[in-house]
Design a protein around this motif. Structure first.
Motif, short mmCIF file in Angstrom:
data_model
loop_
_atom_site.label_atom_id
_atom_site.label_comp_id
_atom_site.label_asym_id
_atom_site.label_seq_id
_atom_site.Cartn_x
_atom_site.Cartn_y
_atom_site.Cartn_z
N PHE A 170 -3.84 9.51 -4.22
CA PHE A 170 -4.48 9.04 -5.45
C PHE A 170 -5.61 8.10 -5.05
N GLY A 179 -6.66 5.10 -5.81
CA GLY A 179 -6.47 3.67 -5.51
C GLY A 179 -5.54 3.40 -4.34
N GLN A 180 -5.19 4.44 -3.59
CA GLN A 180 -4.23 4.26 -2.50
C GLN A 180 -4.76 3.29 -1.44
N GLY A 181 -3.89 2.39 -1.00
CA GLY A 181 -4.27 1.44 0.04
C GLY A 181 -4.55 2.15 1.35
N THR A 182 -5.38 1.54 2.17
CA THR A 182 -5.69 2.15 3.47
C THR A 182 -5.62 1.13 4.60
N ALA A 183 -5.47 -0.16 4.24
CA ALA A 183 -5.59 -1.22 5.25
C ALA A 183 -4.60 -1.06 6.39
N GLY A 218 2.50 4.16 -0.71
CA GLY A 218 2.33 2.74 -1.03
C GLY A 218 2.84 2.37 -2.40
N ARG A 219 3.05 3.35 -3.23
CA ARG A 219 3.55 3.08 -4.58
C ARG A 219 4.99 2.56 -4.50
N LEU A 256 9.97 -3.87 -5.89
CA LEU A 256 8.98 -4.95 -5.88
C LEU A 256 9.65 -6.32 -6.02
N ALA A 263 4.33 -6.41 -9.74
CA ALA A 263 3.64 -6.65 -8.47
C ALA A 263 2.76 -7.89 -8.58
N GLU A 320 3.11 -11.37 -6.57
CA GLU A 320 1.97 -11.80 -5.75
C GLU A 320 1.58 -13.24 -6.07
N ARG A 372 -6.14 -10.80 -1.32
CA ARG A 372 -5.86 -9.47 -0.77
C ARG A 372 -7.15 -8.69 -0.54
N LYS A 382 -9.13 -9.31 2.48
CA LYS A 382 -8.60 -8.71 3.72
C LYS A 382 -8.71 -7.19 3.74
N GLY A 383 -9.39 -6.66 2.75
CA GLY A 383 -9.56 -5.20 2.73
C GLY A 383 -8.41 -4.46 2.08
N LYS A 384 -7.52 -5.23 1.42
CA LYS A 384 -6.41 -4.57 0.73
C LYS A 384 -6.76 -4.33 -0.73
N GLN A 385 -6.01 -3.42 -1.34
CA GLN A 385 -6.16 -3.21 -2.77
C GLN A 385 -5.48 -4.37 -3.51
N VAL A 388 -2.99 -2.30 -8.20
CA VAL A 388 -3.57 -1.00 -7.86
C VAL A 388 -2.74 -0.33 -6.76
N HIS A 389 -2.39 -1.14 -5.75
CA HIS A 389 -1.65 -0.63 -4.59
C HIS A 389 -0.32 0.00 -5.01
#
Lengths: 777, 115
Positions: free
Chosen positions: A4, A6-10, A67-68, A74, B22, B26, B69, B72-75, B79-80
């Motif tokens: 999707f 908005g998926q994280g990539t870090a 990542g979801r 959570l 989330a 956070e 976040r 640091k390049g995170k979503q 969103v994540h």
């Protein structure tokens, strides 16, 4: 590849453990606790130098979840450090049941006590006098027969759910009719390229039938995969009495009356057969009994089903045509299929729909495992010996259930507890099972009383549940999914999707995982089954990994897609049968539209419709007093059955037990939105909070299940207020189908009346008790 | 200064509330307060028999677009973790283009809260 936008990539490509900003990050796959089914969602834990959990995050490396993460994981930190959590083994005296007179002990004492009691009851009353009660949603759920048979040496495992109305009826029916474990909707979870993998074909139509997989992830299906596929173009059909969010995104929504699924499915079969919309090649080569099926479903023409189900005839026709035309189409069938005495026939009809349209074992259709994929049934069964095997309760009366799932018949267990016939239970274990709290036990007050006939009981859980508080002498603390090493496999291993590891990354108190507790009990009580393992990991590797790989090796991967066993058209390649011949693993080698196994068990070999025992059609004389149809147990995102009430962010989402009431009925009975109401039928009553909503049609109410109130007095007789809002007070005992499967949890009748009392949860108190908890060691 | 926002495809928001929780985790936001909240409209039946039911995650005054976040390049955490993947974070310029690609989307440009 992104699932999707908005998926994280870090953190893509990170190893299973690494350092970030002074914290140790561990990747793993979550199962339970907190309660869930085995999707094995990717989770990262962030732990400081003191070994304290700072936070969790979804792991974007996971091929299915990307990542979801749902609200239940959570809130992991609020769960693991919750002030109410029990962190040590405890015991109390028999006369102190229901009282907070627990005393901390060591694991050695706990395990030795169990071994001593097991030996005592075996010697004096026979091993069958020991009962293992289990629930769902913990790692121990599918291990229930093994807990009983392999570790304790009793044949009597049993989930206290009337008619075992959850999953097992569908699995057993599929095994008998199709010779595979379970036909999951195919969401390409085991394919490296996922939805874009060349082996996969996007379904043209997804059907949610008696299932709302988005909040539930039932049996390890990642429900939101359906959304992934809808965004790529798949259409949706929803068969559900209630308006769900998903149904508002569907092209077809069939709002049938609860419990009438078999009539609907038979009518759809009749349309597809009579209009010649079926897959001739598949039917001719791979199905058995087509003519008989055609003749039988002709007795359920669309108009008749429309009357029974309360769905327009034209809509049934359109739905049948759309399902037959879609190539491929897939059905996600759910708990509603099991929760009626006519459920075996509903399941059989749905399997027939999948088969005659050629959607079984094809890409994007119904995914089935090969002959080596399977549920972990049978561990320790042979070692019981024939004499003990024959004593499992219900083998003679309900062989189709008992011999298949190796569980004593649930309803017969209550009768035996009450009467001592055919023999008395003396000792019990409660493994991850809060049955009294409106989850499993129909007529929970009867179970509560009957459990008091047991002399000695132990319970395994994270929490001091009302069930354990009421019944047990010994408490064994369970660790969460981030506190122990274990293996999680989607669909309990029955589907070729993923295998993953849950990695230990913190220690909280002395909790242990389900597999380790079973291993420790087993090696003391049944060395014949456990003596060959030098340690817990050796056991885990044989039991969960079939000796095919090691835990260490799998840990490097974190999650493994089962590409080596994933293939389609296995009925052609011979991979569905132990003899390697083409066909299905049934007596005739074909999908049995006419079931020779059902016939052998004394059941009608063809689907037939039977009304729910109490309904406007079957008991019109009761409808004046109980005018509403009652359905129960629809799941939410925030709770796993009875679990989660102590987690403030979860409780905030759903503070009180809800019953949905249509605005017309609210007017008729003088019920305001948010008012507390009493639901009553001929079996019992409870109070719930009314939500006035068009989610239910006029004449239908939908009640939540599994509510207890951890903020209330934990001691008897209050017992966390488990009786007040316990919807299972209204569930009858022993209203099961002919083969022993299915009970009417989702199709009963009741009346509804407003009450003056207000039981609204005090969220300020919830936050005071459990909010933002301090670290516990 | 470049403006950032949250693009929500509310055709697909299932109301799972992962974004709300989330965010609370956070930012350690207590119960009764939110950094993002799902506004829930429905279900109500239209004359044509279909139901309207839209759930729209809406940033509140406590939303800082997860400044720590994103640095640091995170979503952002919402969103994540969104189960449907219906949220995106980015510059208003790039997200505005996405608005043209499909209907039933909304773009929020919150003024970042200072924690």
């Amino acid at each position: 590849m992104k699932l999707f936008k908005g998926q994280g990539t870090a953190d893509l490509g990170k190893p299973w453990r690494y350092e970030e900003d002074g914290l140790t990050v561990t990747r793993g796959c979550a199962w339970s606790p907190p309660g869930c089914h085995p999707v094995g969602c990717g989770i990262k834990t962030y732990v400081n130098a003191e070994g304290e959990l700072v936070k969790v995050e979804g792991d974007e490396n996971h091929p299915v979840t990307g990542g979801r993460l749902c609200v239940r994981c959570l809130t992991m930190r609020d769960y693991v450090y919750n002030p109410d959590r029990v962190l040590y083994p405890m015991k109390r005296a028999r006369e102190d049941r229901g009282k907070n007179k627990w005393e901390r002990i060591t694991w050695e004492e706990a395990f030795d006590t169990i071994a001593e009691k097991v030996a005592y009851y075996k010697e004096n009353y026979g091993a069958e006098s020991i009962l293992m009660q289990g629930g769902t949603g913990r790692e121990g759920g599918p291990m229930l027969p093994a807990y009983a048979q392999a570790a304790l040496g009793t044949p009597n495992a049993s989930q206290p759910l009337s008619g075992y109305s959850c999953y097992i009826p569908r699995v057993a029916g599929t095994t008998y009719v199709m010779g595979v474990a379970y036909p999951e909707m195919d969401y390409a979870g085991g394919l490296p390229g996922r939805y874009d993998d060349p082996m996969f074909k996007l379904p043209e139509l997804i059907v949610f039938w008696g299932k709302d997989p988005l909040p539930t992830n039932g049996d390890g299906l990642f429900g939101h995969s359906a959304i992934d596929m809808m965004r790529r173009g798949s259409k949706l059909m929803v068969i559900d009495p209630r308006v769900t969010w998903a149904s508002t995104r569907a092209d077809y929504h069939l709002r049938l009356r609860p419990g009438t699924d078999t009539a609907l499915a038979m009518a759809m079969l009749d349309v597809i057969i009579s209009e010649d919309l079926y897959d001739h090649e598949f039917v001719e080569k791979w199905c058995y009994g087509f003519e008989q099926l055609a003749e039988r479903v002709a007795t359920m023409p669309v108009e008749k089903a429309a009357d029974i189900c309360g769905v327009e005839a034209d809509l049934i026709r359109e739905a049948a045509r759309a399902y037959a035309a879609a190539k491929p189409a897939q059905i996600a069938w759910g708990l509603a299929i099991d929760m009626k005495s006519n459920g075996t026939q509903a399941g059989h009809s749905i399997l027939a729909l999948e088969a005659i349209t050629g959607n079984v074992d094809v890409p994007g259709g119904q995914l089935v495992g090969d002959v080596n994929d399977g549920l972990e049934l049978g561990f320790g069964w042979k070692e019981l010996g024939v004499e003990l095997q024959n004593k499992i309760l219900g083998l003679k009366e309900y062989p189709a259930m008992v011999s298949f799932v190796l569980n004593a018949h649930c309803d017969m267990v209550l009768d035996a507890l009450e009467t001592g016939e055919p023999y008395a239970f003396k000792m019990a274990g409660f493994e991850d099972c809060n049955g009294l709290a409106g989850t499993d036990c129909a007529q929970p007050a009867r179970w509560h009383k009957a459990y008091q006939n047991l002399e000695w009981c132990f319970g395994i859980d994270v929490w001091l549940t009302p069930t354990i508080q009421a019944c047990c002498e010994l408490f064994l603390p369970l660790s969460s999914t981030i506190e122990h090493d274990t293996v999680v496999y989607s669909h309990y291993g029955a589907s070729p999707i993923t295998m993953g590891v849950a990695n230990k990354s913190i220690t909280v108190g002395e909790g242990k995982g389900d597999c380790e507790i079973m291993y420790e009990i087993g090696r003391r009580c049944m060395p014949i089954n456990f003596g060959r393992f030098a340690n817990f990991y050796e056991f885990l590797e044989e039991y969960r990994l079939n000796g095919k790989t090691t835990f260490e090796a799998l840990r490097e991967e974190v999650v493994h897609q089962k590409t080596e066993t994933l293939s389609y058209y296995k009925y052609k390649s011979g991979k569905l049968r132990p003899d390697g011949q083409p066909g299905f693993n049934t007596p005739t080698g074909r999908v049995e539209l006419y079931s020779t196994m059902f016939r052998q068990f004394g059941e009608d070999p063809l689907p037939y419709y039977e009304e729910p025992q109490y309904s406007p059609a079957s008991t019109p004389e009761l409808m004046e007093e109980y005018p509403m149809v009652l359905t129960t147990g629809a799941r939410t995102y925030c709770y796993f059955h009875s679990e989660g009430k102590q987690i403030p962010y979860l409780r905030e989402i759903n503070p009180d037990p809800i019953v949905e009431v249509n605005p017309q009925d609210a007017q008729r009975y003088g019920i305001a939105n948010g008012q507390w109401v009493r639901l009553t039928n001929q079996f019992g009553s409870c109070v719930l909070k009314a939500k006035v909503t068009q989610q239910v049609y006029p004449g239908l109410v939908a009640a939540q299940h599994g509510f207890w109130f951890p903020e209330a007095d934990s001691e008897e007789p209050v017992l966390y207020d488990i009786w007040r809002s316990n919807i299972n007070n209204l569930m009858p005992h022993f209203h099961v189908g002919k083969l022993g499967f299915g009970a009417p949890y989702k199709c009963l009748i009741c009346k509804i009346e407003p009450i003056a009392d207000n039981f609204d949860t005090d969220m300020a108190e919830v936050w005071r008790r459990w909010g933002n908890p301090a670290v516990r060691k | 200064m470049t403006a950032y926002g949250l693009l929500i495809d509310y055709e697909y928001c299932s109301g799972c509330q992962s974004c709300e929780v989330a965010c609370k985790e956070e930012h350690k936001i207590p119960v009764g307060q939110w950094g993002i909240r799902i506004l829930d409209d429905g279900p109500w039946e239209c004359t044509d028999g279909k139901f309207n039911w839209n759930k729209i995650p809406t940033p509140t005054r406590l939303c800082d677009l997860c400044a720590e976040r994103t640095a640091k390049g995170k979503q952002p955490s919402c969103v994540h973790h969104c189960l449907t993947g219906c949220m995106q974070y980015g510059t208003v310029e790039e997200l505005a283009k996405e608005l043209e690609e499909k209907p039933n989307q909304v773009l929020f440009v919150p003024k970042p809260y200072q924690y």
